[in-house]
Write a protein that holds these residues in place. Structure first.
Motif, PDB file in Angstrom:
ATOM      1  N   THR A   1       0.871  -1.182   0.000  1.00 63.13           N
ATOM      2  CA  THR A   1       0.000   0.000   0.000  1.00 63.13           C
ATOM      3  C   THR A   1       0.908   1.232   0.000  1.00 63.13           C
ATOM      4  O   THR A   1       2.141   1.108  -0.036  1.00 63.13           O
ATOM      5  N   ARG A   2       0.303   2.403   0.049  1.00 62.65           N
ATOM      6  CA  ARG A   2       1.067   3.654   0.071  1.00 62.65           C
ATOM      7  C   ARG A   2       0.866   4.381   1.394  1.00 62.65           C
ATOM      8  O   ARG A   2      -0.247   4.452   1.914  1.00 62.65           O
ATOM      9  N   ALA A   3       1.945   4.945   1.921  1.00 65.21           N
ATOM     10  CA  ALA A   3       1.886   5.782   3.116  1.00 65.21           C
ATOM     11  C   ALA A   3       1.442   7.183   2.709  1.00 65.21           C
ATOM     12  O   ALA A   3       1.433   7.524   1.520  1.00 65.21           O
ATOM     13  N   ALA A   4       1.118   7.995   3.688  1.00 63.00           N
ATOM     14  CA  ALA A   4       0.686   9.373   3.415  1.00 63.00           C
ATOM     15  C   ALA A   4       1.739  10.167   2.664  1.00 63.00           C
ATOM     16  O   ALA A   4       1.412  11.037   1.854  1.00 63.00           O
ATOM     17  N   ASP A   5       3.018   9.836   2.871  1.00 66.10           N
ATOM     18  CA  ASP A   5       4.091  10.556   2.170  1.00 66.10           C
ATOM     19  C   ASP A   5       4.374   9.983   0.780  1.00 66.10           C
ATOM     20  O   ASP A   5       5.296  10.422   0.097  1.00 66.10           O
ATOM     21  N   GLY A   6       3.573   9.002   0.343  1.00 69.00           N
ATOM     22  CA  GLY A   6       3.747   8.401  -0.974  1.00 69.00           C
ATOM     23  C   GLY A   6       4.673   7.203  -0.996  1.00 69.00           C
ATOM     24  O   GLY A   6       4.779   6.512  -2.004  1.00 69.00           O
ATOM     25  N   SER A   7       5.360   6.926   0.113  1.00 73.60           N
ATOM     26  CA  SER A   7       6.260   5.770   0.197  1.00 73.60           C
ATOM     27  C   SER A   7       5.465   4.472   0.215  1.00 73.60           C
ATOM     28  O   SER A   7       4.318   4.434   0.668  1.00 73.60           O
ATOM     29  N   GLN A   8       6.090   3.423  -0.255  1.00 74.10           N
ATOM     30  CA  GLN A   8       5.450   2.118  -0.282  1.00 74.10           C
ATOM     31  C   GLN A   8       5.487   1.486   1.111  1.00 74.10           C
ATOM     32  O   GLN A   8       6.497   1.563   1.814  1.00 74.10           O
ATOM     33  N   ILE A   9       4.387   0.835   1.493  1.00 73.00           N
ATOM     34  CA  ILE A   9       4.330   0.057   2.731  1.00 73.00           C
ATOM     35  C   ILE A   9       4.188  -1.406   2.343  1.00 73.00           C
ATOM     36  O   ILE A   9       3.223  -1.796   1.684  1.00 73.00           O
ATOM     37  N   HIS A  10       5.143  -2.206   2.744  1.00 69.84           N
ATOM     38  CA  HIS A  10       5.117  -3.648   2.496  1.00 69.84           C
ATOM     39  C   HIS A  10       4.636  -4.314   3.776  1.00 69.84           C
ATOM     40  O   HIS A  10       5.305  -4.243   4.799  1.00 69.84           O
ATOM     41  N   THR A  11       3.472  -4.965   3.715  1.00 66.17           N
ATOM     42  CA  THR A  11       2.960  -5.707   4.862  1.00 66.17           C
ATOM     43  C   THR A  11       3.243  -7.180   4.638  1.00 66.17           C
ATOM     44  O   THR A  11       2.814  -7.758   3.641  1.00 66.17           O
ATOM     45  N   ILE A  12       3.984  -7.770   5.551  1.00 67.01           N
ATOM     46  CA  ILE A  12       4.363  -9.178   5.459  1.00 67.01           C
ATOM     47  C   ILE A  12       3.313  -9.994   6.187  1.00 67.01           C
ATOM     48  O   ILE A  12       3.159  -9.879   7.404  1.00 67.01           O
ATOM     49  N   ASN A  13       2.582 -10.809   5.429  1.00 69.80           N
ATOM     50  CA  ASN A  13       1.515 -11.642   5.976  1.00 69.80           C
ATOM     51  C   ASN A  13       1.942 -13.097   6.138  1.00 69.80           C
ATOM     52  O   ASN A  13       1.172 -13.902   6.667  1.00 69.80           O
ATOM     53  N   GLY A  14       3.124 -13.434   5.667  1.00 73.01           N
ATOM     54  CA  GLY A  14       3.630 -14.793   5.785  1.00 73.01           C
ATOM     55  C   GLY A  14       5.133 -14.823   5.637  1.00 73.01           C
ATOM     56  O   GLY A  14       5.720 -13.992   4.949  1.00 73.01           O
ATOM     57  N   ILE A  15       5.747 -15.785   6.305  1.00 68.83           N
ATOM     58  CA  ILE A  15       7.198 -15.953   6.268  1.00 68.83           C
ATOM     59  C   ILE A  15       7.497 -17.368   5.811  1.00 68.83           C
ATOM     60  O   ILE A  15       6.927 -18.335   6.325  1.00 68.83           O
ATOM     61  N   LYS A  16       8.384 -17.483   4.810  1.00 69.68           N
ATOM     62  CA  LYS A  16       8.761 -18.789   4.287  1.00 69.68           C
ATOM     63  C   LYS A  16       9.758 -19.506   5.194  1.00 69.68           C
ATOM     64  O   LYS A  16       9.689 -20.714   5.370  1.00 69.68           O
ATOM     65  N   TYR A  17      10.721 -18.748   5.720  1.00 74.55           N
ATOM     66  CA  TYR A  17      11.818 -19.353   6.473  1.00 74.55           C
ATOM     67  C   TYR A  17      12.241 -18.419   7.595  1.00 74.55           C
ATOM     68  O   TYR A  17      12.517 -17.245   7.353  1.00 74.55           O
ATOM     69  N   LEU A  18      12.242 -18.926   8.818  1.00 71.90           N
ATOM     70  CA  LEU A  18      12.683 -18.168   9.986  1.00 71.90           C
ATOM     71  C   LEU A  18      14.030 -18.718  10.412  1.00 71.90           C
ATOM     72  O   LEU A  18      14.134 -19.873  10.817  1.00 71.90           O
ATOM     73  N   ARG A  19      15.070 -17.911  10.281  1.00 71.44           N
ATOM     74  CA  ARG A  19      16.429 -18.383  10.543  1.00 71.44           C
ATOM     75  C   ARG A  19      16.883 -18.157  11.974  1.00 71.44           C
ATOM     76  O   ARG A  19      17.419 -19.053  12.602  1.00 71.44           O
ATOM     77  N   ASP A  20      16.720 -16.929  12.477  1.00 72.93           N
ATOM     78  CA  ASP A  20      17.246 -16.665  13.814  1.00 72.93           C
ATOM     79  C   ASP A  20      16.483 -15.566  14.528  1.00 72.93           C
ATOM     80  O   ASP A  20      15.817 -14.752  13.901  1.00 72.93           O
ATOM     81  N   VAL A  21      16.590 -15.597  15.857  1.00 71.93           N
ATOM     82  CA  VAL A  21      16.196 -14.502  16.734  1.00 71.93           C
ATOM     83  C   VAL A  21      17.462 -14.141  17.499  1.00 71.93           C
ATOM     84  O   VAL A  21      18.169 -15.018  17.951  1.00 71.93           O
ATOM     85  N   SER A  22      17.761 -12.843  17.593  1.00 71.63           N
ATOM     86  CA  SER A  22      19.063 -12.454  18.107  1.00 71.63           C
ATOM     87  C   SER A  22      19.024 -11.172  18.916  1.00 71.63           C
ATOM     88  O   SER A  22      18.410 -10.194  18.485  1.00 71.63           O
ATOM     89  N   PRO A  23      19.726 -11.155  20.065  1.00 77.14           N
ATOM     90  CA  PRO A  23      19.973  -9.864  20.703  1.00 77.14           C
ATOM     91  C   PRO A  23      20.962  -9.088  19.829  1.00 77.14           C
ATOM     92  O   PRO A  23      21.907  -9.677  19.292  1.00 77.14           O
ATOM     93  N   VAL A  24      20.719  -7.783  19.633  1.00 76.09           N
ATOM     94  CA  VAL A  24      21.549  -6.993  18.720  1.00 76.09           C
ATOM     95  C   VAL A  24      21.933  -5.650  19.319  1.00 76.09           C
ATOM     96  O   VAL A  24      21.264  -5.129  20.209  1.00 76.09           O
ATOM     97  N   THR A  25      22.978  -5.075  18.758  1.00 78.89           N
ATOM     98  CA  THR A  25      23.461  -3.766  19.174  1.00 78.89           C
ATOM     99  C   THR A  25      22.647  -2.642  18.556  1.00 78.89           C
ATOM    100  O   THR A  25      22.370  -1.644  19.215  1.00 78.89           O
TER     101      THR A  25
END
Length: 189
Positions: free
Chosen positions: A126-150
């Motif tokens: 969809t489009r945001a108010a500023d005209g930028s594209q919004i990608h909504t992820i409704n499904g994930i094919k592959y989940l590799r990792d969950v990680s604490p990050v800096t």
């Protein structure tokens, strides 16, 4: 070919025990990615968490040299809840995990993240108010990792070091873990 994507979420750390718990992803929050935005729907993890060959890892800053836990070993548990992708990670007694404990206690590590490949067939744009594209992820094919990050990119998720009971794995979960161990021995993706 689809590339592995990594999202980060802001989190607050609290030291209380030896288990890292929190959310590596949150639903409905926008993240600035390139020239647009991305967000996760509440359905995003429905299918990927049911895969029999799922073997998610926990890595410090997504670095495979710093393995913190693994689903197939039973030292990492992941599930979707009303907030997002929840995880529980029993930290190892290694020098780098001990360093991570110190950094979490000091508040130096303030983020969590996850690595995945989205299912583009289930995505919406969809489009945001500023005209930028919004990608909504409704499904994930592959989940590799969950990680604490800096350096997290998302805000709103939490992580803590504490004792927390996710419950014993169900018979189905134990079957998933057993299949994941067999699959992981065959080689990486």
């Amino acid at each position: 070919m689809t590339n592995l994507t990594r999202y980060s979420v802001q989190c607050r750390a609290q030291l209380d025990g030896n288990t890292l718990v929190g959310h590596a992803a949150v639903f409905g929050q926008m993240a600035k990615v390139g020239n647009g935005y991305e967000q996760l729907s509440e359905r995003a993890f429905e299918d990927v968490l049911k895969l029999p060959d799922s073997d998610v890892t926990s890595l410090w800053n997504h670095d495979p040299q710093y393995l913190l836990g693994r689903q197939s070993a039973g030292t990492l548990r992941v599930r979707a809840d009303s907030e997002g992708l929840a995880f529980e990670n029993d930290l190892p007694d290694t020098s780098y995990a001990n360093d991570l404990r110190v950094l979490l206690a000091r508040g130096d590590i303030t983020g969590a993240s996850f690595g995945f490949i989205p299912d583009l067939d289930k995505s919406t744009w969809t489009r945001a108010a500023d005209g930028s594209q919004i990608h909504t992820i409704n499904g994930i094919k592959y989940l590799r990792d969950v990680s604490p990050v800096t350096f997290p990119a998302y805000s709103g998720a939490g992580v803590a070091l504490r004792s927390y009971d996710f419950g014993q794995p169900s018979g189905r979960s134990q079957l998933i873990l057993a299949r994941a161990r067999v699959t992981s021995r065959r080689g990486s993706r």
